[in-house]
Design a protein around this motif. Structure first.
Motif, PDB file in Angstrom:
ATOM      1  N   GLY A 162      29.504  39.669  44.433  1.00 26.98           N
ATOM      2  CA  GLY A 162      29.961  40.630  43.069  1.00 26.98           C
ATOM      3  C   GLY A 162      30.326  39.484  41.997  1.00 26.98           C
ATOM      4  O   GLY A 162      29.629  39.815  40.954  1.00 26.98           O
ATOM      5  N   VAL A 163      31.221  38.690  42.107  1.00 27.15           N
ATOM      6  CA  VAL A 163      31.514  38.035  41.176  1.00 27.15           C
ATOM      7  C   VAL A 163      30.600  36.996  40.527  1.00 27.15           C
ATOM      8  O   VAL A 163      30.706  36.818  39.277  1.00 27.15           O
ATOM      9  CB  VAL A 163      33.010  37.432  41.213  1.00 27.15           C
ATOM     10  N   THR A 164      29.710  36.544  41.199  1.00 25.09           N
ATOM     11  CA  THR A 164      28.805  35.592  41.022  1.00 25.09           C
ATOM     12  C   THR A 164      27.719  36.341  40.052  1.00 25.09           C
ATOM     13  O   THR A 164      27.643  35.714  38.928  1.00 25.09           O
ATOM     14  CB  THR A 164      27.920  35.215  42.335  1.00 25.09           C
ATOM     15  N   ILE A 165      27.481  37.584  40.264  1.00 30.48           N
ATOM     16  CA  ILE A 165      26.529  38.289  39.415  1.00 30.48           C
ATOM     17  C   ILE A 165      27.433  38.384  38.124  1.00 30.48           C
ATOM     18  O   ILE A 165      26.916  38.470  37.123  1.00 30.48           O
ATOM     19  CB  ILE A 165      26.167  39.532  40.058  1.00 30.48           C
ATOM     20  N   GLY A 166      28.639  38.728  38.297  1.00 31.59           N
ATOM     21  CA  GLY A 166      29.631  39.287  37.215  1.00 31.59           C
ATOM     22  C   GLY A 166      29.751  38.226  36.203  1.00 31.59           C
ATOM     23  O   GLY A 166      29.772  38.210  34.930  1.00 31.59           O
ATOM     24  N   VAL A 167      30.130  37.124  36.889  1.00 31.35           N
ATOM     25  CA  VAL A 167      30.515  35.897  35.844  1.00 31.35           C
ATOM     26  C   VAL A 167      29.182  35.453  35.101  1.00 31.35           C
ATOM     27  O   VAL A 167      29.356  35.047  33.842  1.00 31.35           O
ATOM     28  CB  VAL A 167      30.986  34.682  36.781  1.00 31.35           C
ATOM     29  N   GLU A 168      28.104  35.578  35.822  1.00 31.42           N
ATOM     30  CA  GLU A 168      26.591  34.885  35.197  1.00 31.42           C
ATOM     31  C   GLU A 168      26.399  36.038  33.875  1.00 31.42           C
ATOM     32  O   GLU A 168      25.948  35.845  32.863  1.00 31.42           O
ATOM     33  CB  GLU A 168      25.631  34.967  35.989  1.00 31.42           C
ATOM     34  N   ALA A 169      26.766  37.369  34.116  1.00 33.14           N
ATOM     35  CA  ALA A 169      26.620  38.638  33.088  1.00 33.14           C
ATOM     36  C   ALA A 169      27.479  38.002  31.892  1.00 33.14           C
ATOM     37  O   ALA A 169      27.147  38.371  30.679  1.00 33.14           O
ATOM     38  CB  ALA A 169      26.782  39.747  33.866  1.00 33.14           C
ATOM     39  N   MET A 170      28.817  37.783  32.284  1.00 37.04           N
ATOM     40  CA  MET A 170      29.523  37.555  31.074  1.00 37.04           C
ATOM     41  C   MET A 170      29.267  36.104  30.360  1.00 37.04           C
ATOM     42  O   MET A 170      29.391  35.991  29.073  1.00 37.04           O
ATOM     43  CB  MET A 170      31.070  37.282  31.799  1.00 37.04           C
ATOM     44  N   ARG A 171      28.675  35.267  30.982  1.00 33.01           N
ATOM     45  CA  ARG A 171      28.365  33.957  30.302  1.00 33.01           C
ATOM     46  C   ARG A 171      27.134  34.452  29.592  1.00 33.01           C
ATOM     47  O   ARG A 171      26.978  34.015  28.287  1.00 33.01           O
ATOM     48  CB  ARG A 171      27.874  32.977  31.439  1.00 33.01           C
ATOM     49  N   MET A 172      26.153  35.321  30.014  1.00 32.43           N
ATOM     50  CA  MET A 172      24.935  35.589  29.223  1.00 32.43           C
ATOM     51  C   MET A 172      25.212  36.520  27.887  1.00 32.43           C
ATOM     52  O   MET A 172      24.864  36.157  27.226  1.00 32.43           O
ATOM     53  CB  MET A 172      24.119  36.610  30.104  1.00 32.43           C
ATOM     54  N   VAL A 191      22.770  36.298  24.908  1.00 29.17           N
ATOM     55  CA  VAL A 191      21.364  36.598  25.465  1.00 29.17           C
ATOM     56  C   VAL A 191      20.882  37.987  25.415  1.00 29.17           C
ATOM     57  O   VAL A 191      19.778  38.348  24.896  1.00 29.17           O
ATOM     58  CB  VAL A 191      21.468  36.314  26.825  1.00 29.17           C
ATOM     59  N   ALA A 192      21.932  39.000  25.324  1.00 30.33           N
ATOM     60  CA  ALA A 192      21.735  40.509  25.267  1.00 30.33           C
ATOM     61  C   ALA A 192      23.082  41.062  25.030  1.00 30.33           C
ATOM     62  O   ALA A 192      24.109  40.682  25.346  1.00 30.33           O
ATOM     63  CB  ALA A 192      20.943  40.962  26.363  1.00 30.33           C
ATOM     64  N   SER A 193      22.824  42.299  24.593  1.00 33.43           N
ATOM     65  CA  SER A 193      24.116  43.061  24.451  1.00 33.43           C
ATOM     66  C   SER A 193      24.889  43.493  26.015  1.00 33.43           C
ATOM     67  O   SER A 193      23.932  43.306  26.916  1.00 33.43           O
ATOM     68  CB  SER A 193      23.881  44.529  23.758  1.00 33.43           C
ATOM     69  N   ALA A 194      26.151  43.817  26.044  1.00 27.74           N
ATOM     70  CA  ALA A 194      26.764  44.377  27.334  1.00 27.74           C
ATOM     71  C   ALA A 194      25.683  45.393  27.939  1.00 27.74           C
ATOM     72  O   ALA A 194      25.507  45.300  29.157  1.00 27.74           O
ATOM     73  CB  ALA A 194      28.166  44.631  27.092  1.00 27.74           C
ATOM     74  N   ARG A 219      34.211  28.958  37.665  1.00 21.45           N
ATOM     75  CA  ARG A 219      34.985  28.851  36.420  1.00 21.45           C
ATOM     76  C   ARG A 219      34.859  30.095  35.632  1.00 21.45           C
ATOM     77  O   ARG A 219      33.769  30.743  35.096  1.00 21.45           O
ATOM     78  CB  ARG A 219      34.585  27.717  35.662  1.00 21.45           C
ATOM     79  N   PRO A 220      36.105  30.739  35.247  1.00 14.36           N
ATOM     80  CA  PRO A 220      36.039  31.898  34.241  1.00 14.36           C
ATOM     81  C   PRO A 220      35.747  31.734  32.873  1.00 14.36           C
ATOM     82  O   PRO A 220      36.210  30.729  32.354  1.00 14.36           O
ATOM     83  CB  PRO A 220      37.516  32.388  34.331  1.00 14.36           C
ATOM     84  N   PRO A 221      34.681  32.542  32.603  1.00 12.84           N
ATOM     85  CA  PRO A 221      33.999  32.180  31.128  1.00 12.84           C
ATOM     86  C   PRO A 221      35.187  32.613  30.116  1.00 12.84           C
ATOM     87  O   PRO A 221      36.235  33.237  30.234  1.00 12.84           O
ATOM     88  CB  PRO A 221      33.151  33.417  31.053  1.00 12.84           C
ATOM     89  N   GLN A 222      34.879  31.851  28.986  1.00 14.43           N
ATOM     90  CA  GLN A 222      36.102  32.105  27.822  1.00 14.43           C
ATOM     91  C   GLN A 222      36.192  33.430  27.326  1.00 14.43           C
ATOM     92  O   GLN A 222      37.422  33.948  27.057  1.00 14.43           O
ATOM     93  CB  GLN A 222      35.863  31.147  26.824  1.00 14.43           C
ATOM     94  N   VAL A 223      34.910  34.214  27.307  1.00 15.85           N
ATOM     95  CA  VAL A 223      35.100  35.759  26.907  1.00 15.85           C
ATOM     96  C   VAL A 223      35.989  36.464  27.712  1.00 15.85           C
ATOM     97  O   VAL A 223      36.715  37.408  27.365  1.00 15.85           O
ATOM     98  CB  VAL A 223      33.809  36.258  26.949  1.00 15.85           C
ATOM     99  N   LEU A 224      36.029  36.447  29.170  1.00 14.65           N
ATOM    100  CA  LEU A 224      36.937  36.905  29.946  1.00 14.65           C
ATOM    101  C   LEU A 224      38.340  36.338  29.750  1.00 14.65           C
ATOM    102  O   LEU A 224      39.443  37.519  29.728  1.00 14.65           O
ATOM    103  CB  LEU A 224      36.569  36.655  31.466  1.00 14.65           C
ATOM    104  N   LYS A 225      38.877  35.326  29.536  1.00 19.37           N
ATOM    105  CA  LYS A 225      40.093  34.963  29.438  1.00 19.37           C
ATOM    106  C   LYS A 225      40.652  35.521  27.965  1.00 19.37           C
ATOM    107  O   LYS A 225      41.602  35.702  27.844  1.00 19.37           O
ATOM    108  CB  LYS A 225      40.126  33.480  29.029  1.00 19.37           C
ATOM    109  N   ARG A 226      39.885  35.464  26.924  1.00 16.41           N
ATOM    110  CA  ARG A 226      40.228  35.879  25.761  1.00 16.41           C
ATOM    111  C   ARG A 226      40.460  37.535  25.936  1.00 16.41           C
ATOM    112  O   ARG A 226      41.458  38.039  25.157  1.00 16.41           O
ATOM    113  CB  ARG A 226      38.960  35.820  24.786  1.00 16.41           C
ATOM    114  N   GLU A 244      28.242  35.974  26.505  1.00 17.69           N
ATOM    115  CA  GLU A 244      28.915  35.117  25.520  1.00 17.69           C
ATOM    116  C   GLU A 244      28.049  34.274  24.788  1.00 17.69           C
ATOM    117  O   GLU A 244      28.254  33.904  23.540  1.00 17.69           O
ATOM    118  CB  GLU A 244      30.060  34.166  26.651  1.00 17.69           C
ATOM    119  N   GLU A 245      26.683  34.052  25.377  1.00 16.99           N
ATOM    120  CA  GLU A 245      25.814  33.215  24.787  1.00 16.99           C
ATOM    121  C   GLU A 245      24.889  33.991  23.756  1.00 16.99           C
ATOM    122  O   GLU A 245      24.018  33.363  23.105  1.00 16.99           O
ATOM    123  CB  GLU A 245      24.986  32.532  25.974  1.00 16.99           C
TER     124      GLU A 245
END
Length: 290
Positions: free
Chosen positions: A191-201, A206-209, A254-261, A203-204
């Motif tokens: 679950g977190v593997t999918i979630g962390v890639e969605a957050m990186r996308m 790629v698309a809206s949430a 590694r947690p994405p920066q958007v999550l930390k912020r 952050e970059e």
């Protein structure tokens, strides 16, 4: 059975609710009276929703509520328990302390279960004098709707404890899967593997949430997108899990920066009113502007 749930947050009161609905006498214990009051109110709202949708009767709702007792007294809650499920925050030291405290007052044959979603059950149980009766019961949120429970076997768990835990899960009309104790088990790791890639996308850019989430709900038939699910679980909880998995399994977690912020800003998802989405009285009312 006499079932004790320790911790009256979202997961705790959900576990208490489904146990009471299955006919068990349930004691829900927390150190904060106000948390217990809100927990009971939440259970009542959930059950009333079931009545409104004709999933259960008024009599069944009243019977379940009658089987649910809230208390701040650990001995009252656990002194005669058959099964104890801790659902306190995801901190190893806290869970170990809770297990030690409850072992001192619980019957010698009571099963001690942790609802941890990623921490080592083996390590949580290591402080017990009878670690063979420790096991993981990883429920999913919302507990009264989600069908899966991971039964996580610590290295110390004996066959009798495993069999009793599986029987309990089946008795509350959930589906158990049995997994060995490893970082993230099966479900959290995936679950977190999918979630962390969605957050990186996100952050970059790629698309809206909302569009990232829709890709998974419509394209892969997920009931909820990974960013909305992160809001539901709690961004702080997701951050803790990722930091633990990074330590255990490496940099891919590694947690994405958007999550930390967002966590630093107190934007923790539904429970705080804002995460990747805005929330009003528990309902998603739209994506947060970047």
């Amino acid at each position: 059975m006499h079932v004790t749930v320790l911790g009256a947050g979202t997961m705790g009161h959900g576990i208490a609710q489904v146990s009471a609905m299955a006919g068990h006498d349930v004691f829900l214990r927390d150190i904060d009276e106000s948390v217990l009051s809100e927990a009971r109110n939440a259970v009542e709202r959930n059950l009333q929703g079931g009545v409104d949708r004709e999933k259960l009767t008024e009599a069944e709702m009243d019977a379940a509520l009658a089987r649910l007792t809230t208390t701040t007294d650990l001995r009252e809650a656990a002194g005669e328990a058959d099964l104890i499920v801790e659902a306190v925050p995801e901190r190893l030291d806290l869970k170990q302390q809770v297990f030690s405290d409850v072992e001192a007052v619980a019957p010698d044959d009571a099963i001690l279960a942790t609802n941890t979603s990623s921490l080592s059950v083996t390590e949580i149980a290591s402080e017990l004098s009878s670690p063979h009766r420790a096991i993981g019961l990883h429920f999913f949120n919302p507990v009264h709707i989600m069908a899966l429970v991971e039964v996580v076997l610590a290295e110390q768990t004996d066959d009798a404890t495993e069999a009793a835990a599986v029987e309990f899960v089946e008795g509350i009309e959930k589906t158990p899967i049995v997994v060995t104790d490893s970082p993230g088990f099966a479900s959290s790791r995936l679950g977190v593997t999918i979630g962390v890639e969605a957050m990186r996308m996100y952050e970059e850019g790629v698309a809206s949430a909302a569009d990232i989430d829709e890709a998974m709900t419509l394209g892969y038939n997920h009931p909820m997108g990974p960013l909305e699910l992160t809001d539901l679980v709690g961004l702080d909880v997701r951050l803790d899990i990722l930091e633990y998995l990074r330590e255990e399994l490496g940099e891919r977690f590694r947690p994405p920066q958007v999550l930390k912020r967002k966590v630093r800003a107190g934007h923790l998802g539904r429970k705080s009113g804002q995460g990747f989405y805005e929330w009003d009285e528990g309902e998603n009312v739209g994506e947060v502007e970047r």
